[in-house]
Write a protein that holds these residues in place. Sequence first.
Motif, mmCIF file in Angstrom:
data_model
loop_
_atom_site.group_PDB
_atom_site.id
_atom_site.type_symbol
_atom_site.label_atom_id
_atom_site.label_comp_id
_atom_site.label_asym_id
_atom_site.label_seq_id
_atom_site.Cartn_x
_atom_site.Cartn_y
_atom_site.Cartn_z
ATOM 1 N N ALA A 81 0.814 -1.220 0.000
ATOM 2 C CA ALA A 81 0.000 0.000 0.000
ATOM 3 C C ALA A 81 0.845 1.267 0.000
ATOM 4 C CB ALA A 81 -0.933 0.005 1.210
ATOM 5 N N LEU A 82 2.140 1.138 0.260
ATOM 6 C CA LEU A 82 3.025 2.302 0.197
ATOM 7 C C LEU A 82 3.095 2.874 -1.213
ATOM 8 C CD1 LEU A 82 5.998 0.995 2.381
ATOM 9 C CD2 LEU A 82 4.311 2.726 3.035
ATOM 10 N N ASP A 83 2.748 2.055 -2.206
ATOM 11 C CA ASP A 83 2.772 2.499 -3.604
ATOM 12 C C ASP A 83 1.367 2.726 -4.161
ATOM 13 O OD1 ASP A 83 5.597 2.329 -3.794
ATOM 14 O OD2 ASP A 83 5.447 0.152 -4.061
ATOM 15 N N ASP A 84 0.387 2.780 -3.272
ATOM 16 C CA ASP A 84 -0.991 2.981 -3.719
ATOM 17 C C ASP A 84 -1.150 4.343 -4.398
ATOM 18 O OD1 ASP A 84 -3.860 1.600 -3.040
ATOM 19 O OD2 ASP A 84 -4.050 3.783 -3.172
ATOM 20 N N GLU A 85 -2.103 4.434 -5.308
ATOM 21 C CA GLU A 85 -2.340 5.698 -6.014
ATOM 22 C C GLU A 85 -2.917 6.767 -5.100
ATOM 23 O OE1 GLU A 85 -4.819 4.995 -9.356
ATOM 24 O OE2 GLU A 85 -3.351 3.773 -10.438
ATOM 25 N N HIS A 86 -3.627 6.348 -4.051
ATOM 26 C CA HIS A 86 -4.290 7.316 -3.180
ATOM 27 C C HIS A 86 -3.373 7.704 -2.022
ATOM 28 C CE1 HIS A 86 -7.308 9.296 -0.716
ATOM 29 N NE2 HIS A 86 -8.142 9.227 -1.739
ATOM 30 N N HIS A 87 -3.225 9.004 -1.809
ATOM 31 C CA HIS A 87 -2.300 9.475 -0.771
ATOM 32 C C HIS A 87 -2.695 8.997 0.621
ATOM 33 C CE1 HIS A 87 -4.977 12.581 0.974
ATOM 34 N NE2 HIS A 87 -5.443 12.694 -0.247
ATOM 35 N N ALA A 88 -4.003 8.860 0.887
ATOM 36 C CA ALA A 88 -4.435 8.418 2.216
ATOM 37 C C ALA A 88 -4.014 6.973 2.477
ATOM 38 C CB ALA A 88 -5.948 8.557 2.355
ATOM 39 N N ALA A 89 -4.046 6.153 1.442
ATOM 40 C CA ALA A 89 -3.610 4.763 1.596
ATOM 41 C C ALA A 89 -2.112 4.710 1.887
ATOM 42 C CB ALA A 89 -3.937 3.968 0.334
ATOM 43 N N ARG A 90 -1.336 5.530 1.175
ATOM 44 C CA ARG A 90 0.113 5.554 1.414
ATOM 45 C C ARG A 90 0.419 6.051 2.828
ATOM 46 N NH1 ARG A 90 -0.192 8.196 -3.548
ATOM 47 N NH2 ARG A 90 0.703 10.148 -2.758
ATOM 48 N N ARG A 91 -0.291 7.082 3.242
ATOM 49 C CA ARG A 91 -0.082 7.637 4.583
ATOM 50 C C ARG A 91 -0.404 6.609 5.658
ATOM 51 N NH1 ARG A 91 -4.591 11.610 5.992
ATOM 52 N NH2 ARG A 91 -5.602 9.599 6.315
ATOM 53 N N ASN A 92 -1.562 5.957 5.540
ATOM 54 C CA ASN A 92 -1.957 4.984 6.558
ATOM 55 C C ASN A 92 -1.044 3.767 6.560
ATOM 56 O OD1 ASN A 92 -3.974 6.760 7.071
ATOM 57 N ND2 ASN A 92 -5.658 5.328 6.801
ATOM 58 N N ALA A 93 -0.526 3.409 5.386
ATOM 59 C CA ALA A 93 0.424 2.302 5.326
ATOM 60 C C ALA A 93 1.700 2.657 6.083
ATOM 61 C CB ALA A 93 0.744 1.964 3.872
#
Length: 215
Positions: A103-115
């Motif tokens: 999820a660190l490479d997810d397109e959505h910034h919130a997913a990257r942040r939470n990861a």
Amino acid sequence: MVAPTTPQTDESLDAVIVGAGAAGVGIGVVLEALALDSYAILERDDVGASFRQWPEEMQFITPSFPSNSFGCRDLNAVTTDTSPAFALDRLDRAAHEAVIEAALDDEHHAARRNALVSLFKLRGEGACDALVAAADDPSERVREWAAHLLGGVETDRAAEALSRLADDEQSVVRETAVRAQEVDSGSFRRQFTGVLDETDRTLPGEDDLNRTPNL
């Protein structure tokens, strides 16, 4: 919540709620808490159907001001005493480590942040590589959290990344990095990986980043 009886055409109601989405169900819960049972929730589809129609980027529910002034555990919750953020925070991170890292490479910034947050809670200083990489993320929210979490890492690479973030173009990132440079790393890690209990209203280590609405 006990569903009210389906009203007859000549029945008088104290309240009618249009839509059984998250807001409609939440209002119904509030009416139940107020001992008002003369109401109806009208929905032409299934309960919660509207949520599935939201754009995909809006279906990622994240913590929202757990330290808010309304007394709610989380402004993204359906009711005042629940929180998807608190529930998700109790997942077995070790069992889902690969998913979190992806999820660190997810397109959505919130997913990257939470990861990032989950990875730090799982690995502590072992998340240094991911945090340093996130210091160059295009989203200021991810860089802000990277700065916050780097405060719990005692390495030269972390210090160098914090130094760069202290000169970030966004003021919120700069301010967070400066605060992170001043904290005791060991104490920060112990606080941030603390165990949540059912009475907690704030997530460990997140107070500085919960900006209460200006009411």
